[in-house]
Design an enzyme around this catalytic site. Structure first.
Site, PDB file in Angstrom:
ATOM      1  N   ASN A 162       0.851  -1.106  -0.179  1.00  0.00           N
ATOM      2  CA  ASN A 162       0.183   0.024  -0.047  1.00  0.00           C
ATOM      3  C   ASN A 162       1.102   1.142   0.061  1.00  0.00           C
ATOM      4  O   ASN A 162       1.361   1.631   1.007  1.00  0.00           O
ATOM      5  CB  ASN A 162      -0.887  -0.281   1.211  1.00  0.00           C
ATOM      6  CG  ASN A 162      -1.605   1.448   1.236  1.00  0.00           C
ATOM      7  OD1 ASN A 162      -1.633   2.101   0.404  1.00  0.00           O
ATOM      8  ND2 ASN A 162      -2.176   1.397   2.538  1.00  0.00           N
ATOM      9  N   GLU A 199      -5.965  -4.300  10.349  1.00  0.00           N
ATOM     10  CA  GLU A 199      -4.897  -3.420  10.557  1.00  0.00           C
ATOM     11  C   GLU A 199      -5.237  -2.746  12.060  1.00  0.00           C
ATOM     12  O   GLU A 199      -5.802  -1.651  12.010  1.00  0.00           O
ATOM     13  CB  GLU A 199      -4.842  -2.511   9.597  1.00  0.00           C
ATOM     14  CG  GLU A 199      -4.389  -2.952   8.189  1.00  0.00           C
ATOM     15  CD  GLU A 199      -3.811  -1.987   7.344  1.00  0.00           C
ATOM     16  OE1 GLU A 199      -2.806  -2.508   6.810  1.00  0.00           O
ATOM     17  OE2 GLU A 199      -4.384  -1.054   6.941  1.00  0.00           O
ATOM     18  N   GLU A 217      -7.157   5.181   7.228  1.00  0.00           N
ATOM     19  CA  GLU A 217      -6.707   6.555   6.923  1.00  0.00           C
ATOM     20  C   GLU A 217      -7.909   7.404   6.317  1.00  0.00           C
ATOM     21  O   GLU A 217      -8.240   8.561   6.425  1.00  0.00           O
ATOM     22  CB  GLU A 217      -5.448   6.718   6.324  1.00  0.00           C
ATOM     23  CG  GLU A 217      -4.064   6.484   7.232  1.00  0.00           C
ATOM     24  CD  GLU A 217      -3.005   5.914   6.423  1.00  0.00           C
ATOM     25  OE1 GLU A 217      -2.964   6.121   5.214  1.00  0.00           O
ATOM     26  OE2 GLU A 217      -1.878   5.348   7.344  1.00  0.00           O
TER      27      GLU A 217
END
Ligand code: PGA
Length: 260
Positions: free
Chosen positions: A9, A169, A97
């Site tokens: 990523n 995550e 995010e």
């Protein structure tokens, strides 16, 4: 049997020159590895470069987000079919995010997940708790709710996971250098699989559940060796060729052992 997957990523990093060097190094180093799967999720402007360089290699490519709508007056947005036009196989949805900086809710994430599947993409659905949530003992409940939101809200159901990937995550481990211990990660991965199994046992056994959050060459092997950790979603370390390659080798080695 689940094949390990390592997905980079890149986030908002890169330029044409640096990307080329990184991708070319990865292509030649990974070409002989055939026990695991590899991918990179790049910023939209570089999808065409990724396609040009990676076409014919054993590295797939994808994007980091998509719009939930198919087309229309949505300035700045990118649709699922635009991603398939550029040969994308994967698209990340619900990265923390996106949730925290851009306001993606469980509901938008569910719609994006459904849009990705409808276009034939494999969504990489990110879930994970914050440090405060973990300390309050709510980690499993939070992750479970994020998962249910997609499976239930999008009315996608567990069967939709046949083509999807889940990435656990923990927010406190992303970009912080703090990794969940293999045991902590394994416990959550097993919990995720149990939750899916309550809807569909077969899918629960087949779905790839990746770990993400400060995975590096130095800790990848021990994480990937855990029974329910099927690879990793790699941020910072995916920008450094030697690190990314070493992580991919670790996944390939564990996968090869399991397949033997
Ligand atoms: P990190 O990021 O590897 O830099 O912690 C992982 C991610 O955000 O996907």
């Amino acid at each position: 049997m689940r094949v390990k997957l390592v997905a980079g990523n890149w986030k908002m990093h890169g330029n044409l020159v640096a990307n080329r060097a990184l991708l070319q190094a990865s292509i030649s180093a990974l070409s002989s590895l055939d026990a695991a799967k590899f991918a990179v999720c790049v910023p939209y402007p570089y999808l065409s470069q990724a396609r040009e360089l990676l076409n014919g290699s054993n590295i797939s490519w994808g994007a980091q987000d998509l719009c939930q709508f198919e087309s229309g007056a949505y300035t700045g947005a990118v649709s699922a079919s635009m991603l398939t036009d550029f040969g994308c196989r994967y698209v990340i949805v619900g990265h923390s995010e996106r949730r925290s900086v851009f306001g993606d809710t469980n509901e938008t994430v569910a719609l994006k997940y459904a849009a990705a599947l409808k276009a034939g993409l494999s969504p990489i659905l990110c879930v994970g708790e914050t440090l405060a949530e973990r300390e309050a003992g709510a980690a499993e409940a939070i992750v479970g709710a994020q998962l249910d939101a997609v499976l239930v809200l999008a009315r996608s159901g567990a069967q939709s996971l046949a083509r999807a990937v889940i990435a656990y995550e923990p927010v406190w481990a992303i970009g912080t250098g703090k990794t969940a211990t293999p045991d902590q990660a394994q416990a959550m991965h097993a919990a995720i699989r149990r939750r899916i199994a309550s809807q569909d046992q077969g899918i629960a056994g087949r779905v790839n559940v990746l770990y993400g959050g400060s995975v590096k060459a130095g800790n990848a092997g021990e994480l990937f060796a855990m029974p329910d950790i099927d690879g990793g979603l790699i941020g910072g370390a995916s920008l450094v060729a030697e690190e990314f390659i070493a992580i991919c080798r670790a996944a390939n080695q564990v996968s090869a052992k399991v397949q033997a």
